[in-house]
Write a protein that holds these residues in place. Structure first.
Motif, PDB file in Angstrom:
ATOM      1  N   GLY A 132      75.386 -34.485  77.834  1.00  0.00           N
ATOM      2  CA  GLY A 132      75.529 -35.020  76.498  1.00  0.00           C
ATOM      3  C   GLY A 132      76.504 -34.281  75.604  1.00  0.00           C
ATOM      4  N   CYS A 133      76.386 -34.559  74.307  1.00  0.00           N
ATOM      5  CA  CYS A 133      77.309 -33.989  73.327  1.00  0.00           C
ATOM      6  C   CYS A 133      76.543 -33.731  72.027  1.00  0.00           C
ATOM      7  N   THR A 134      77.279 -33.394  70.988  1.00  0.00           N
ATOM      8  CA  THR A 134      76.673 -33.117  69.683  1.00  0.00           C
ATOM      9  C   THR A 134      77.178 -34.120  68.658  1.00  0.00           C
ATOM     10  N   THR A 135      76.261 -34.650  67.847  1.00  0.00           N
ATOM     11  CA  THR A 135      76.637 -35.626  66.825  1.00  0.00           C
ATOM     12  C   THR A 135      77.314 -34.942  65.641  1.00  0.00           C
ATOM     13  N   ALA A 136      77.837 -35.747  64.733  1.00  0.00           N
ATOM     14  CA  ALA A 136      78.492 -35.204  63.542  1.00  0.00           C
ATOM     15  C   ALA A 136      77.507 -34.421  62.678  1.00  0.00           C
ATOM     16  N   GLU A 137      76.211 -34.739  62.823  1.00  0.00           N
ATOM     17  CA  GLU A 137      75.184 -34.039  62.053  1.00  0.00           C
ATOM     18  C   GLU A 137      74.681 -32.784  62.754  1.00  0.00           C
ATOM     19  N   GLY A 138      75.271 -32.476  63.907  1.00  0.00           N
ATOM     20  CA  GLY A 138      74.879 -31.272  64.628  1.00  0.00           C
ATOM     21  C   GLY A 138      73.688 -31.454  65.549  1.00  0.00           C
ATOM     22  N   LYS A 139      73.256 -32.689  65.789  1.00  0.00           N
ATOM     23  CA  LYS A 139      72.157 -32.960  66.699  1.00  0.00           C
ATOM     24  C   LYS A 139      72.680 -33.267  68.097  1.00  0.00           C
ATOM     25  N   SER A 140      71.854 -33.034  69.116  1.00  0.00           N
ATOM     26  CA  SER A 140      72.279 -33.309  70.482  1.00  0.00           C
ATOM     27  C   SER A 140      72.048 -34.779  70.822  1.00  0.00           C
ATOM     28  N   PHE A 141      72.966 -35.339  71.586  1.00  0.00           N
ATOM     29  CA  PHE A 141      72.876 -36.729  72.039  1.00  0.00           C
ATOM     30  C   PHE A 141      73.019 -36.728  73.551  1.00  0.00           C
ATOM     31  N   VAL A 142      71.974 -37.169  74.249  1.00  0.00           N
ATOM     32  CA  VAL A 142      71.971 -37.052  75.718  1.00  0.00           C
ATOM     33  C   VAL A 142      71.645 -38.373  76.397  1.00  0.00           C
ATOM     34  N   ASN A 143      71.884 -39.489  75.718  1.00  0.00           N
ATOM     35  CA  ASN A 143      71.572 -40.799  76.298  1.00  0.00           C
ATOM     36  C   ASN A 143      72.822 -41.502  76.800  1.00  0.00           C
ATOM     37  N   ASP A 144      73.711 -40.759  77.459  1.00  0.00           N
ATOM     38  CA  ASP A 144      75.008 -41.330  77.836  1.00  0.00           C
ATOM     39  C   ASP A 144      75.523 -40.778  79.164  1.00  0.00           C
ATOM     40  N   ALA A 145      74.674 -40.733  80.178  1.00  0.00           N
ATOM     41  CA  ALA A 145      75.044 -40.082  81.443  1.00  0.00           C
ATOM     42  C   ALA A 145      75.732 -41.054  82.409  1.00  0.00           C
ATOM     43  N   TYR A 146      76.644 -40.512  83.211  1.00  0.00           N
ATOM     44  CA  TYR A 146      77.272 -41.319  84.255  1.00  0.00           C
ATOM     45  C   TYR A 146      77.703 -40.424  85.416  1.00  0.00           C
ATOM     46  N   VAL A 147      77.991 -41.069  86.540  1.00  0.00           N
ATOM     47  CA  VAL A 147      78.554 -40.386  87.700  1.00  0.00           C
ATOM     48  C   VAL A 147      79.684 -41.250  88.242  1.00  0.00           C
ATOM     49  N   ILE A 213      84.551 -45.674  91.456  1.00  0.00           N
ATOM     50  CA  ILE A 213      83.680 -46.564  90.704  1.00  0.00           C
ATOM     51  C   ILE A 213      82.803 -45.693  89.818  1.00  0.00           C
ATOM     52  N   LEU A 214      82.410 -46.240  88.661  1.00  0.00           N
ATOM     53  CA  LEU A 214      81.559 -45.511  87.726  1.00  0.00           C
ATOM     54  C   LEU A 214      80.168 -46.130  87.716  1.00  0.00           C
ATOM     55  N   ILE A 215      79.158 -45.290  87.799  1.00  0.00           N
ATOM     56  CA  ILE A 215      77.771 -45.726  87.728  1.00  0.00           C
ATOM     57  C   ILE A 215      77.168 -45.160  86.454  1.00  0.00           C
ATOM     58  N   CYS A 216      76.752 -46.049  85.562  1.00  0.00           N
ATOM     59  CA  CYS A 216      76.141 -45.637  84.305  1.00  0.00           C
ATOM     60  C   CYS A 216      74.678 -45.302  84.554  1.00  0.00           C
TER      61      CYS A 216
END
Length: 434
Positions: A132-147, A213-216
């Motif tokens: 994941g990454c960090t939002t503009a508010e400084g919170k973590s965002f981890v609902n975006d994984a792929y391989v 190929i990308l798998i979400c």
């Protein structure tokens, strides 16, 4: 008399000083390669020894007896080696890792490095984005994984029977009941755990030569709309989770884009509890398998193991089914991380500092890629996509894979079944163009 005493004291101080200067602080250390309880007597194999405390790596080549020699300071070290032998259609790969080398000053010692044999496949894991990454508010965002799966060869690759799994424990820094006296108990039994469920394709999937190929895994939508630092996973040609698979967490599994073909939904069978497939968002041991009948296998409770948790069984996946794997260590818990893959599956690990938008990205096989005649004039160098300036890791080939691909080049990636050699920490996901 005083003058005489002063001369004697000066001489004694000189002797003591010389003795201190001659104090031994190093030792002669030999690393002897072995395979199936016998010496692996091959000359010219590179053996790497890394000092645990500093991360400094020392390299040496084996002699005719398969022994590499080092002069090391007192401390804790780990030794690793990889060796490839071409075979018909695949490559036989010998990997070894010894994490228990204790060097005592003045004590010369020989340490064994047992090699495990495996074979390389056409289909490899090119990139894993999961922390994941960090939002503009400084919170973590981890609902975006792929391989991303990649065909690392010049022939079409059939991925139709590929499945996706992760080994337990979920995080690299968690204690494991499978780790007994420094060894993984399931290795001797010929299987590795698969937590919660295994995903598989429901339609024929062919990956063209040097293509991907990308798998979400989660968040199959344009996440950049709400979190600019995230990634857009709404591509119509992507593959993704089945929104009606039994996992009900809508944060992880938003409604798929209308452009996504229904046959691109992966299937799964939930044999443990939970509202989402809990792929670690810090440090997963992620792997892909190839086998027909995955659904039937995962539904058969005779294939379950409850060593870690009676309520959360894992499926015992035969090791010979594994196509490729990447073991991720949490960079922020370096002193607590532990292996979940045996050396024959993955002899190393790639460290990732989570929630920064970093990915585990595969290194380019420089020699193999430059050897392709069609790449003349197309390769882009001076790669700056790694985190070398931040966390100290990059692709040692110096080739910018994504820029080279955009320039029409064919890339061959490293595949030694050792994530320490094969992956680096990339600053920005490869699919993120801005």
């Amino acid at each position: 008399m005083k003058r005489y005493l002063l001369l004697v004291l000066s001489a004694l101080m000189l002797i003591v000083s010389c003795q201190e200067k001659q104090k031994v602080t190093t030792a002669q250390v030999s690393v002897a390669l072995t395979y199936e309880n016998a010496a692996f007597a091959v000359e010219g194999i590179n053996v790497s020894v890394k000092e645990t405390a500093t991360g400094v790596v020392y390299d040496a080549l084996t002699d005719a007896e398969g022994v590499a020699s080092f002069v090391l300071s007192a401390g804790l070290y780990e030794a690793s080696a990889s060796y490839k032998v071409p075979a018909e259609g695949v490559q036989d790969i010998y990997n070894g890792l010894n994490t228990n080398i204790v060097v005592t000053a003045g004590v010369d010692e020989t340490y064994p490095l047992n090699l495990s044999k495996s074979s390389a496949s056409q289909i490899i894991i090119k990139e894993l984005y999961n922390t994941g990454c960090t939002t503009a508010e400084g919170k973590s965002f981890v609902n975006d994984a792929y391989v991303i799966l990649y065909n690392n060869s010049d022939q079409p690759a059939d991925a139709s029977k590929i499945g996706f799994a992760f080994a337990t424990p979920f995080n690299s820094n968690s204690s494991s009941k499978y780790l007994v006296d420094g060894a993984l108990s399931y290795e001797a039994e010929g299987w590795i755990p698969a937590g919660y469920s295994i995903w598989w394709f429901q339609c024929p999937v062919i990956i063209e030569p040097y293509s991907q190929i990308l798998i979400c895994i989660s968040g199959c939508t344009d996440n950049t709309v709400t979190v600019p630092a995230s990634v857009d996973l709404s591509g119509a040609d992507y593959y993704m989770y089945d929104p009606e698979c039994g996992f009900t967490n809508t944060s992880k599994y938003p409604a798929p884009p209308a452009s996504m073909p229904v046959d691109h939904y992966l299937q799964t069978y939930l044999y443990a509890m939970g509202t989402a497939w809990p792929l670690s968002n810090t440090s997963p041991a992620f792997y892909i398998i190839r086998q027909a009948g995955i659904e039937e296998f995962t539904k058969d409770s005779n294939n379950y193991d409850t060593t870690e948790n009676v309520k959360l069984p894992v499926v015992k996946v035969p090791m010979e089914w594994v196509v490729d794997a990447v073991e991720v260590y949490n960079q922020t818990t370096a002193d607590k991380n532990g292996k979940r893959f045996p050396a024959s599956i993955d002899a190393g690990y790639v460290e990732i500092n989570p929630k920064n938008g970093y990915t585990a990205y595969r290194n380019v096989d420089k020699a193999a890629t430059e050897a392709l005649a069609e790449n003349e004039g197309k390769l882009v160098y001076n790669y700056a996509g790694g985190t070398e300036d931040v966390e100290g890791t990059t692709d040692p080939s110096g080739i910018d894979a994504e820029a080279s691909i955009a320039n029409g080049a064919h890339i061959i990636y490293m595949d030694s079944n050792n994530s320490s050699n094969d992956f680096h920490q990339r600053k920005v996901a490869s699919i993120k163009k801005k």
